[in-house]
Scaffold this motif. Structure first.
Motif, short mmCIF file in Angstrom:
data_model
loop_
_atom_site.label_atom_id
_atom_site.label_comp_id
_atom_site.label_asym_id
_atom_site.label_seq_id
_atom_site.Cartn_x
_atom_site.Cartn_y
_atom_site.Cartn_z
N ILE A 39 0.21 4.18 0.63
CA ILE A 39 -0.12 5.15 1.68
C ILE A 39 0.40 4.65 3.03
O ILE A 39 1.10 5.36 3.74
CB ILE A 39 -1.63 5.45 1.73
N CYS A 40 0.06 3.41 3.37
CA CYS A 40 0.59 2.81 4.61
C CYS A 40 2.08 2.52 4.48
O CYS A 40 2.78 2.32 5.47
CB CYS A 40 -0.12 1.50 4.93
N CYS A 71 -5.96 1.62 5.57
CA CYS A 71 -6.08 3.07 5.64
C CYS A 71 -7.34 3.58 4.92
O CYS A 71 -7.68 4.75 5.01
CB CYS A 71 -4.84 3.72 5.04
N CYS A 73 0.86 -1.19 0.00
CA CYS A 73 0.00 0.00 0.00
C CYS A 73 0.89 1.24 0.00
O CYS A 73 1.70 1.42 0.91
CB CYS A 73 -0.92 0.00 1.22
N HIS A 85 -7.62 0.22 -0.05
CA HIS A 85 -7.12 -0.53 1.12
C HIS A 85 -8.26 -0.56 2.14
O HIS A 85 -8.22 0.13 3.17
CB HIS A 85 -5.87 0.15 1.67
ZN LIG Z 1 -3.13 1.50 3.26
#
Ligand SMILES: [Zn+2]
Ligand SMILES: Cc1cc2nc3c(=O)[nH]c(=O)nc-3n(C[C@H](O)[C@H](O)[C@H](O)COP(=O)(O)OP(=O)(O)OC[C@H]3O[C@@H](n4cnc5c(N)ncnc54)[C@H](O)[C@@H]3O)c2cc1C
Lengths: 108, 417
Positions: A8-9, A64, A6, A60
């Motif tokens: 973002i994570c 998130c 991911c 996700h």
């Molecule tokens: Zn994420």
């Protein structure tokens, strides 16, 4: 089974934390009133569905909850990369690929 | 072609079944055909058979990249029914079901069609309302259907847990007694044998790699093993590869290809003599004549061309089946496989002309086209022969996605194939 990074994570998580939201980089017609039935139909339903490189929108869902893109191969299941929505580089690559092909669906 | 009969079985038994005639010819293709069918699955073979049998067009070739019936035809869980919601689709599937009922006689080939009935379970109040609506719609269309309560279900499937204290209690079901299962391979082989006998050339191990298109009109197909083969008309019936084949003609389709998987258990003694499907717990099950439990559920939620399917789906399917049949918890699974299904936004097929003249597509059957094999072949053959779409096929044209006349069968075609 995918192990998806991911963006973002910023860590790899297992496939079932995610949900696929279909083909990526599909642009909604900007002026609805000036959009023909043909253009709406293409936007809503017609997809490239390639056997090979594909760019998809994923969420996700139980992480998130953010959306992002995956560029992967639908035949070998290799994930080339995952990237954020504001990453423009693939958009440019995609436009190039399309301008090389004859324009799909123009005949209908 | 020698006819199969009890007598011929006896006669060949006398010399240990050594001299049965080959079931179909293996010709090298001619330079030109009146009609080329791309894809030698059940639908393609049925189309060729009916073209020759009903419309007298025998200068036909079926071009298959692998072996006959090796695609989804060989990979499906063989459920046959016609209890769809809308008029357009239920008419089409019922047309097919009627053909199934005499198919073994028609083809002189035992397709083992067994009308053991199909149950579609309801687990919520809304499920039951939907079932009532669908069964009533079916009856108005002359299709058999009943609404059963848990007690009546228990009489048909005594081993299923219909008690009220389950997490998803069974509240009722729709029941189509004329539904059932068939032998998937036999359907492909029976149509292939019939078509070959009537003069159709079945070309295997030959992949279509492109089309020859002149002035917006298709004039032939390009192949890997025999080069260009010309044709007056081309019908594509390539299921999961529809998007790939369409793009060879510069076309896009409203279709996405997803893996759908199924698995079978070790063979066990007869325990289930009908088909049980549940949209809500999301799984379905039947038992084959060999004794294995045949189990399936949903598609991978992302596109893919890998004929295997993802692991979370297996877990999910098993959980669904154990919710209904806790007593199957110690049955061991034997084999698992996947096919690539061509899903459409409205869960209905596309049987249509295309913007390219003389190029036709029959696709989008997704997770539920096995039951349609004879009907789909029949209406597609009629459309190709007459250059005009068959009445039953008309609502399934490609341009429904432009005027919005979609036929939403997600309710009747959820996990139920
Ligand atoms: Zn994420
Ligand atoms: C696991 C699973 C369970 C299913 N369960 C059911 C069920 O219970 N009931 C039901 O009704 N339906 C079911 N289905 C759906 C059903 O199997 C299909 O809708 C149906 O078999 C499609 O038949 P077809 O002949 O169109 O496709 P296929 O049998 O897939 O035939 C298409 C053929 O085209 C060939 N081809 C592709 N590209 C090319 C090319 N470029 N050149 C030449 N040949 C090419 C392929 O090799 C293939 O043989 C299931 C499907 C799967 C995968």
């Amino acid at each position: 089974m995918f192990l998806i990074h991911c963006p973002i994570c910023n860590e790899p998580r297992s496939e079932d934390e995610f949900h696929c939201a279909g083909e990526g980089h599909i642009q909604r017609p900007l002026d609805p009133m000036a959009t023909s039935d043909k253009e709406w139909g293409d936007y809503l339903f017609f997809r490239s569905n390639p056997r090979g490189t594909y760019r998809e929108l994923w969420q996700h869902t139980i992480g998130c909850r953010k959306y992002f893109y995956i560029k992967r191969n639908t035949e070998t299941y290799q994930i080339y990369k995952t990237y954020k929505l504001d990453d423009k580089s693939e958009r440019v690559a995609l436009d190039k690929e399309h301008s090389n092909k004859n324009k799909f669906g123009d005949l209908l | 072609m020698k006819k199969y009969s009890a007598f011929s079985l006896f006669k060949h038994g006398l010399n240990h079944h050594q001299d049965w005639q080959r079931v179909w010819r293996n010709p090298t293709p001619k330079k030109h055909y009146d009609i080329i069918i791309v894809g030698g699955g059940g639908h393609g073979l049925a189309t060729a058979y009916y073209l020759a049998k009903e419309f007298g067009i025998t200068n036909v070739a079926v071009i298959e990249k692998g072996y006959l019936g090796g695609g989804n035809t060989a990979r499906n869980t063989t459920i046959v029914r016609s209890n769809y919601l809308w008029d357009e689709s239920s008419h089409l599937y019922e047309h097919s079901l009627k053909l199934w009922e005499s198919l073994s006689q028609e083809l002189n080939y035992n397709v083992m069609f067994s009308q053991r009935g199909v149950l579609n379970l309801g687990h919520t109040l809304q499920d039951m309302r939907d079932i009532q609506r669908r069964v009533n719609a079916n009856r108005l269309n002359g299709i058999d259907g009943e609404i059963l309560d848990p007690q009546q279900i228990k009489e048909i499937v005594p081993y299923m847990d219909c008690s009220a204290n389950r997490r998803y209690p069974v509240l009722g079901a729709s029941w189509q007694p004329r539904g059932g299962v068939a032998r998937h391979d036999a359907v492909a082989w029976g149509f292939a044998r019939g078509a070959s006998e009537l003069g159709v050339d079945l070309i295997q191990q030959c992949q279509v790699t492109g089309f020859e298109i002149k002035n917006g009109m298709v004039t032939g197909v390009k192949t890997d093993s025999y080069g260009l083969i010309s044709a007056a008309k081309v019908g594509c019936v390539v299921a999961g590869n529809s998007g790939v084949v369409a793009s060879m003609a510069g076309l896009r389709l409203p279709i996405e290809s997803h893996p759908l998987q199924a698995f079978v258990s070790e063979p066990i003694k007869p325990i289930l003599d009908t088909v049980v499907m549940s949209n809500h717990v999301h799984g379905y099950i039947s038992q084959s004549d060999k004794g294995d439990l045949v189990i399936g559920s949903g598609i991978d939620h992302y596109n893919g061309y890998g004929q295997r399917g993802s692991y979370p789906i297996i877990e999910h399917a098993v959980a669904a089946i154990l919710e209904l049949f806790p007593n199957f918890s110690r049955v061991r699974m034997n084999r698992q496989w996947g096919g690539i299904v061509d899903t459409c936004p409205d869960a209905c097929p596309i049987i249509s002309k295309t913007p390219i003249k003389n190029l036709y597509f029959n696709c989008g059957w997704g997770t539920g086209g096995f039951k349609a094999t004879p009907g789909s072949g029949h209406v597609f053959a009629a459309s190709l022969a007459k250059d005009e779409m068959h009445e039953l096929a008309k609502p399934f044209s490609l341009d429904r996605f432009y005027h919005g006349s979609l036929i939403d069968e997600h309710g009747a075609a959820g996990v139920a194939h």
